[in-house]
Design a protein around this motif. Structure first.
Motif, PDB file in Angstrom:
ATOM      1  N   LEU A 167      57.681  27.423 -46.525  1.00  0.00           N
ATOM      2  CA  LEU A 167      58.885  26.659 -46.193  1.00  0.00           C
ATOM      3  C   LEU A 167      58.585  25.155 -46.182  1.00  0.00           C
ATOM      4  CD1 LEU A 167      60.602  28.680 -43.293  1.00  0.00           C
ATOM      5  CD2 LEU A 167      61.305  28.539 -45.695  1.00  0.00           C
ATOM      6  N   SER A 168      57.450  24.778 -45.616  1.00  0.00           N
ATOM      7  CA  SER A 168      57.066  23.358 -45.580  1.00  0.00           C
ATOM      8  C   SER A 168      56.978  22.782 -46.987  1.00  0.00           C
ATOM      9  CB  SER A 168      55.711  23.192 -44.879  1.00  0.00           C
ATOM     10  OG  SER A 168      55.779  23.592 -43.528  1.00  0.00           O
ATOM     11  N   LYS A 169      56.374  23.542 -47.888  1.00  0.00           N
ATOM     12  CA  LYS A 169      56.224  23.101 -49.271  1.00  0.00           C
ATOM     13  C   LYS A 169      57.577  22.967 -49.954  1.00  0.00           C
ATOM     14  CE  LYS A 169      54.143  24.489 -53.677  1.00  0.00           C
ATOM     15  NZ  LYS A 169      53.361  25.554 -54.371  1.00  0.00           N
ATOM     16  N   GLU A 170      58.439  23.960 -49.769  1.00  0.00           N
ATOM     17  CA  GLU A 170      59.741  23.947 -50.439  1.00  0.00           C
ATOM     18  C   GLU A 170      60.664  22.856 -49.903  1.00  0.00           C
ATOM     19  OE1 GLU A 170      60.910  25.942 -53.129  1.00  0.00           O
ATOM     20  OE2 GLU A 170      58.719  26.083 -53.202  1.00  0.00           O
ATOM     21  N   LEU A 171      60.625  22.628 -48.608  1.00  0.00           N
ATOM     22  CA  LEU A 171      61.519  21.640 -48.005  1.00  0.00           C
ATOM     23  C   LEU A 171      60.960  20.227 -48.093  1.00  0.00           C
ATOM     24  CD1 LEU A 171      62.629  23.604 -44.798  1.00  0.00           C
ATOM     25  CD2 LEU A 171      63.871  23.359 -46.955  1.00  0.00           C
ATOM     26  N   GLY A 172      59.657  20.119 -48.279  1.00  0.00           N
ATOM     27  CA  GLY A 172      59.039  18.808 -48.363  1.00  0.00           C
ATOM     28  C   GLY A 172      58.866  18.126 -47.025  1.00  0.00           C
ATOM     29  N   ILE A 173      58.946  18.886 -45.942  1.00  0.00           N
ATOM     30  CA  ILE A 173      58.704  18.380 -44.590  1.00  0.00           C
ATOM     31  C   ILE A 173      57.902  19.433 -43.820  1.00  0.00           C
ATOM     32  CG2 ILE A 173      60.757  16.903 -44.420  1.00  0.00           C
ATOM     33  CD1 ILE A 173      62.174  19.174 -42.983  1.00  0.00           C
ATOM     34  N   LYS A 174      57.326  19.041 -42.714  1.00  0.00           N
ATOM     35  CA  LYS A 174      56.522  19.968 -41.929  1.00  0.00           C
ATOM     36  C   LYS A 174      57.414  20.955 -41.187  1.00  0.00           C
ATOM     37  CE  LYS A 174      52.942  20.200 -38.365  1.00  0.00           C
ATOM     38  NZ  LYS A 174      52.109  19.423 -37.400  1.00  0.00           N
ATOM     39  N   VAL A 175      57.090  22.233 -41.295  1.00  0.00           N
ATOM     40  CA  VAL A 175      57.764  23.269 -40.516  1.00  0.00           C
ATOM     41  C   VAL A 175      56.724  23.885 -39.588  1.00  0.00           C
ATOM     42  CG1 VAL A 175      59.065  25.434 -40.565  1.00  0.00           C
ATOM     43  CG2 VAL A 175      59.374  23.749 -42.395  1.00  0.00           C
ATOM     44  N   THR A 176      57.013  23.878 -38.301  1.00  0.00           N
ATOM     45  CA  THR A 176      56.072  24.370 -37.293  1.00  0.00           C
ATOM     46  C   THR A 176      56.550  25.697 -36.735  1.00  0.00           C
ATOM     47  OG1 THR A 176      55.458  22.113 -36.662  1.00  0.00           O
ATOM     48  CG2 THR A 176      54.970  23.862 -35.076  1.00  0.00           C
ATOM     49  N   LEU A 177      55.657  26.645 -36.673  1.00  0.00           N
ATOM     50  CA  LEU A 177      55.975  27.958 -36.113  1.00  0.00           C
ATOM     51  C   LEU A 177      55.861  27.920 -34.593  1.00  0.00           C
ATOM     52  CD1 LEU A 177      56.486  31.046 -36.547  1.00  0.00           C
ATOM     53  CD2 LEU A 177      53.983  31.310 -36.592  1.00  0.00           C
ATOM     54  N   ARG A 178      56.894  28.422 -33.930  1.00  0.00           N
ATOM     55  CA  ARG A 178      56.834  28.571 -32.468  1.00  0.00           C
ATOM     56  C   ARG A 178      57.031  30.044 -32.123  1.00  0.00           C
ATOM     57  NH1 ARG A 178      60.651  25.164 -28.477  1.00  0.00           N
ATOM     58  NH2 ARG A 178      59.396  23.492 -29.417  1.00  0.00           N
ATOM     59  N   ILE A 179      56.067  30.605 -31.435  1.00  0.00           N
ATOM     60  CA  ILE A 179      56.183  31.991 -30.982  1.00  0.00           C
ATOM     61  C   ILE A 179      56.759  31.953 -29.575  1.00  0.00           C
ATOM     62  CG2 ILE A 179      54.957  34.135 -30.535  1.00  0.00           C
ATOM     63  CD1 ILE A 179      52.809  33.159 -32.506  1.00  0.00           C
ATOM     64  N   ALA A 180      58.019  32.326 -29.451  1.00  0.00           N
ATOM     65  CA  ALA A 180      58.710  32.257 -28.165  1.00  0.00           C
ATOM     66  C   ALA A 180      58.331  33.436 -27.281  1.00  0.00           C
ATOM     67  CB  ALA A 180      60.218  32.239 -28.386  1.00  0.00           C
ATOM     68  N   ASN A 181      58.398  33.222 -25.975  1.00  0.00           N
ATOM     69  CA  ASN A 181      58.070  34.293 -25.029  1.00  0.00           C
ATOM     70  C   ASN A 181      59.095  35.419 -25.091  1.00  0.00           C
ATOM     71  OD1 ASN A 181      55.773  33.007 -24.044  1.00  0.00           O
ATOM     72  ND2 ASN A 181      56.960  31.846 -22.534  1.00  0.00           N
ATOM     73  N   ASP A 182      60.353  35.056 -25.282  1.00  0.00           N
ATOM     74  CA  ASP A 182      61.419  36.056 -25.317  1.00  0.00           C
ATOM     75  C   ASP A 182      62.642  35.442 -26.006  1.00  0.00           C
ATOM     76  OD1 ASP A 182      62.551  34.336 -23.383  1.00  0.00           O
ATOM     77  OD2 ASP A 182      61.802  35.563 -21.738  1.00  0.00           O
ATOM     78  N   TYR A 183      63.686  36.261 -26.168  1.00  0.00           N
ATOM     79  CA  TYR A 183      64.880  35.783 -26.848  1.00  0.00           C
ATOM     80  C   TYR A 183      65.583  34.685 -26.056  1.00  0.00           C
ATOM     81  CZ  TYR A 183      64.572  39.595 -30.238  1.00  0.00           C
ATOM     82  OH  TYR A 183      64.169  40.440 -31.240  1.00  0.00           O
ATOM     83  N   ALA A 184      65.495  34.731 -24.732  1.00  0.00           N
ATOM     84  CA  ALA A 184      66.129  33.695 -23.922  1.00  0.00           C
ATOM     85  C   ALA A 184      65.547  32.325 -24.256  1.00  0.00           C
ATOM     86  CB  ALA A 184      65.949  34.006 -22.436  1.00  0.00           C
ATOM     87  N   ALA A 185      64.241  32.281 -24.514  1.00  0.00           N
ATOM     88  CA  ALA A 185      63.593  31.013 -24.862  1.00  0.00           C
ATOM     89  C   ALA A 185      64.102  30.488 -26.198  1.00  0.00           C
ATOM     90  CB  ALA A 185      62.084  31.201 -24.907  1.00  0.00           C
ATOM     91  N   VAL A 186      64.358  31.387 -27.142  1.00  0.00           N
ATOM     92  CA  VAL A 186      64.914  30.977 -28.442  1.00  0.00           C
ATOM     93  C   VAL A 186      66.326  30.433 -28.258  1.00  0.00           C
ATOM     94  CG1 VAL A 186      65.621  31.754 -30.731  1.00  0.00           C
ATOM     95  CG2 VAL A 186      63.518  32.636 -29.725  1.00  0.00           C
ATOM     96  N   ILE A 187      67.128  31.143 -27.484  1.00  0.00           N
ATOM     97  CA  ILE A 187      68.505  30.717 -27.230  1.00  0.00           C
ATOM     98  C   ILE A 187      68.536  29.327 -26.612  1.00  0.00           C
ATOM     99  CG2 ILE A 187      70.565  31.184 -25.836  1.00  0.00           C
ATOM    100  CD1 ILE A 187      69.901  34.197 -26.176  1.00  0.00           C
ATOM    101  N   GLU A 188      67.735  29.127 -25.581  1.00  0.00           N
ATOM    102  CA  GLU A 188      67.747  27.835 -24.888  1.00  0.00           C
ATOM    103  C   GLU A 188      67.119  26.742 -25.748  1.00  0.00           C
ATOM    104  OE1 GLU A 188      69.585  27.329 -22.287  1.00  0.00           O
ATOM    105  OE2 GLU A 188      70.069  29.453 -22.489  1.00  0.00           O
ATOM    106  N   GLY A 189      66.140  27.106 -26.569  1.00  0.00           N
ATOM    107  CA  GLY A 189      65.534  26.127 -27.471  1.00  0.00           C
ATOM    108  C   GLY A 189      66.515  25.623 -28.511  1.00  0.00           C
ATOM    109  N   GLN A 190      67.328  26.541 -29.051  1.00  0.00           N
ATOM    110  CA  GLN A 190      68.357  26.097 -29.998  1.00  0.00           C
ATOM    111  C   GLN A 190      69.461  25.311 -29.298  1.00  0.00           C
ATOM    112  OE1 GLN A 190      69.850  29.030 -32.975  1.00  0.00           O
ATOM    113  NE2 GLN A 190      68.875  27.525 -34.315  1.00  0.00           N
ATOM    114  N   ARG A 191      69.774  25.709 -28.085  1.00  0.00           N
ATOM    115  CA  ARG A 191      70.803  24.976 -27.333  1.00  0.00           C
ATOM    116  C   ARG A 191      70.379  23.513 -27.134  1.00  0.00           C
ATOM    117  NH1 ARG A 191      74.330  27.435 -24.260  1.00  0.00           N
ATOM    118  NH2 ARG A 191      72.929  29.155 -23.751  1.00  0.00           N
ATOM    119  N   ALA A 192      69.091  23.319 -26.847  1.00  0.00           N
ATOM    120  CA  ALA A 192      68.575  21.971 -26.591  1.00  0.00           C
ATOM    121  C   ALA A 192      68.275  21.205 -27.877  1.00  0.00           C
ATOM    122  CB  ALA A 192      67.304  22.066 -25.739  1.00  0.00           C
TER     123      ALA A 192
END
Length: 311
Positions: A56-81
Motif C-alpha cells: 500500500l505504501s508503494k502504491e500510494l506513494g506515502i507511508k502506511v503504518t500498521l496498527r494492531i488494535a487491542n479490540d474493535y472498540a479501539a478501532v472505532i474510537e481511533g477512526q472517530r478521533a
C-alpha cells in the motif's frame, strides 16, 4: 479544428491537474494509519499484514503504518478521533461505528476462495463431548470473542434469541469474553469452556482451520488436534464479510487510490496478497457502506436485548 497538438496539450493539462491533486493530499496526509484487530496472536498478525501494508505504501506513494488494535472498540474510537485512516472491520463493529457517529465509509470486503463474500457464526464443541445441540449446553461455559465481534458475540446472541434464549448470561453457567477468535478456540480445546462461538466459512476457511494448520491446538498428551476433534452444533444464516473502511473526510482522490490499490493487490503484489490471505481469499470485492445496513439492524436488535435484560 482539433489538432493533435491540442489533444496532447489537453492530455498534459489533465495529467498535471491529477498530479497536483495527488501532491495536495500527499502534503496533507504524508502518512496513513491502517488498523486491524487480531484474530490471531499479535506476531502472526504482523507477519501476515506487513507485506501488504508495504505494498500500500508503494502504491500510494506515502507511508502506511500498521496498527494492531487491542479490540474493535479501539478501532472505532481511533477512526472517530481521526488517528486511524483505514480500518479492517467486522460487520458488527462497522455497524457500531456508524451508529455512534463515526465518519467512516466502506470501500471493499474480502472475496472468499470459492467466490462468495460471506461467512457464518458457529458454535463449536469438542467432538469427544456428548453435546449435539444448544439445548444440551444449559449451565455450561460459553466462550465469546469480543463485545463488538460479529461472529463472536452479536450474531451468537441473535441466534440464541431465535432459539428462545434471550438471556445468554442466565442460560449458560458462565459467559467469557476471550479477546480473540483464537483465544476462544484455545479456551474450548483446553476445557475452560464447553462451547465457543467463532467465524467459519467452510472447513478450509476459518480460524479453526488456520490454528490447526499452525499446530496451535493440542490434546492433553501434546499431540496435535485435528478437524475431527471439533463439532459444530449450530450455524447462523450467512453474514456479509466485514468491510475495509476509510475516513469519510479523506480527499476523494486519496479514497480512490486506496480502493484501487486494494482491488489490484492480487495481481500487482501476489506474494503480499497470498501472505495476507493464506490461500483462503481470492481478492477484494468493491463495496459501499449501504451493504452493511443489515448489520446496523442486527446491532439495534442486540442493543434492545441488553436494554430488556437491564430493565
Amino acid at each position: 479544428m482539433i489538432t493533435r497538438r491540442i489533444v496532447l496539450a489537453g492530455a498534459a493539462a489533465l495529467a498535471f491537474t491529477a498530479s497536483a491533486s495527488a501532491q495536495d493530499w500527499k502534503s496533507k496526509y504524508p502518512e496513513l494509519t491502517f488498523a486491524v484487530v487480531p484474530a490471531e496472536n499479535a506476531s502472526g498478525v504482523t507477519e501476515r499484514w506487513t507485506p501488504f501494508v508495504a505494498y500500500l505504501s508503494k502504491e500510494l506513494g506515502i507511508k502506511v503504518t500498521l496498527r494492531i488494535a487491542n479490540d474493535y472498540a479501539a478501532v472505532i474510537e481511533g477512526q472517530r478521533a481521526g488517528n486511524i485512516h483505514i480500518a479492517s472491520y467486522g460487520s458488527a463493529s462497522f455497524a457500531r461505528a456508524r451508529l455512534t457517529g463515526v465518519k467512516t465509509d466502506a470501500f471493499a470486503n474480502d472475496i472468499n476462495a470459492d467466490g462468495s463474500t460471506g461467512y457464518y457464526s458457529v458454535f463449536f464443541v469438542k467432538a469427544s463431548s456428548s453435546y449435539k445441540n444448544i439445548d444440551q449446553l444449559k449451565g455450561k461455559n460459553l466462550g465469546l470473542v469480543d463485545p463488538n465481534s460479529t461472529s463472536g458475540n452479536n450474531v451468537p446472541r441473535f441466534e440464541l434469541d431465535k432459539l428462545g434464549i434471550s438471556d445468554a448470561d442466565g442460560y449458560f453457567g458462565k459467559v467469557v469474553f476471550t479477546g480473540s477468535h483464537e483465544n476462544a478456540m484455545l479456551a474450548l480445546s483446553q476445557g475452560t469452556v464447553e462451547v465457543a462461538a467463532n467465524q467459519w466459512t467452510n472447513d478450509d476457511d476459518s480460524t479453526l482451520a488456520q490454528m490447526l494448520h499452525k499446530g496451535m491446538l493440542k490434546n492433553a498428551d501434546g499431540s496435535p488436534m485435528k478437524k475431527d476433534d471439533f463439532r459444530i452444533v449450530h450455524k447462523s444464516a450467512p453474514i456479509i464479510n466485514g468491510p475495509y473502511a476509510y475516513n469519510s473526510d479523506l480527499p476523494a482522490d486519496l479514497k480512490a487510490a486506496i480502493a484501487k490499490a486494494f482491488t489490484e493487490a492480487p495481481t500487482k503484489d501476489k506474494a503480499a496478497f497470498d501472505r495476507l490471505s493464506d490461500g483462503q481469499k481470492k481478492g477484494f470485492n468493491p463495496a459501499t457502506t449501504k451493504d452493511w445496513d443489515g448489520a446496523v439492524e442486527l446491532i439495534k436488535f442486540v442493543d434492545a436485548l441488553r436494554k430488556k435484560k437491564a430493565s
